[in-house]
Write an enzyme that holds these catalytic residues in place. Structure first.
Site, PDB file in Angstrom:
ATOM      1  N   ARG A  59       0.829  -1.216  -0.014  1.00  7.95           N
ATOM      2  CA  ARG A  59      -0.015   0.006  -0.027  1.00  7.95           C
ATOM      3  C   ARG A  59       0.905   1.274  -0.068  1.00  7.95           C
ATOM      4  O   ARG A  59       0.582   2.315  -0.580  1.00  7.95           O
ATOM      5  CB  ARG A  59      -0.885  -0.099   1.427  1.00  7.95           C
ATOM      6  N   GLU A 113      -3.142  -4.110  14.025  1.00  7.29           N
ATOM      7  CA  GLU A 113      -3.874  -5.380  14.737  1.00  7.29           C
ATOM      8  C   GLU A 113      -3.320  -5.890  15.752  1.00  7.29           C
ATOM      9  O   GLU A 113      -3.119  -7.347  15.980  1.00  7.29           O
ATOM     10  CB  GLU A 113      -4.227  -6.124  13.586  1.00  7.29           C
TER      11      GLU A 113
END
Length: 195
Positions: A59, A113
């Site tokens: 990304r 996360e």
């Protein structure tokens, strides 16, 4: 206050965010900005799996390719595991269980996360990584996650939210992003549940 300002204004950030709130994409955009406008910085992107951290690096690569030409820096290395820029800043992607950043002086440590990394992996890793990163002058640690029960992430977040003067308070600055704060979500909820 937005996430970018929160990351920039605080040395240690911890963010609890709902799913699909843009926390990961916002975080990697900040990492790219940090690498481009700060020279000689080592940035580590760590996730529960190497594949997840490499996806985040891809990304960053996509963002880099879509920057206006005048903002695009030269790159020395660009592969699935790392990007090194001409200003000697480097972004490395790894799994928290790996040893790819062990011994490296990290300027910005990003843990994604965090609540979903098994405690037998994250607790020893965090215990080793936090002091070495915190020892680097002007270093930053950014932790983001969706909720996942009682674990190290929950403990760090709740300790960060304690009042000033509480002996259990840590140095993290907390931020929460709830589902109804995401643009368009609350309106959709009202339309689907008119009563």
């Amino acid at each position: 206050k937005n996430m970018f300002d929160h990351f920039n204004d605080n040395r240690f950030s911890i963010v609890l965010a709902c799913r699909q709130s843009g926390k990961s994409i916002s975080s990697v955009a900040y990492l790219l900005w940090y690498a481009l406008f700060n020279s000689e910085k080592n940035i580590a992107v760590l996730a529960n799996k190497g594949a997840t951290s490499r996806e985040m690096l891809s990304r960053i690569t996509l963002m880099l390719e879509n920057l206006p030409f005048f903002l695009q820096p030269g790159t020395k290395t660009l592969n699935k595991g790392s990007i090194e820029f001409s200003n000697n800043s480097k972004i490395i992607a790894a799994a928290t269980s790996g040893s790819s950043i062990r011994g490296m002086s990290v300027s910005l440590l990003y843990l994604d996360e965090f609540a979903h990394i098994p405690s037998n992996i994250i607790e020893p890793y965090y215990t080793a990584a936090f002091p070495t990163t915190a020892a680097v002058q002007n270093s930053k640690i950014i932790i983001t996650s969706t909720p996942n029960g009682m674990n190290l992430f929950h403990r760090l977040l709740t300790d960060a939210e304690r009042p000033e003067g509480d002996p259990m308070k840590n140095n993290y600055k907390p931020m929460r992003v709830y589902w109804y704060q995401v643009p368009g979500r609350f309106v959709t909820y009202i339309r689907l549940n008119p009563h």
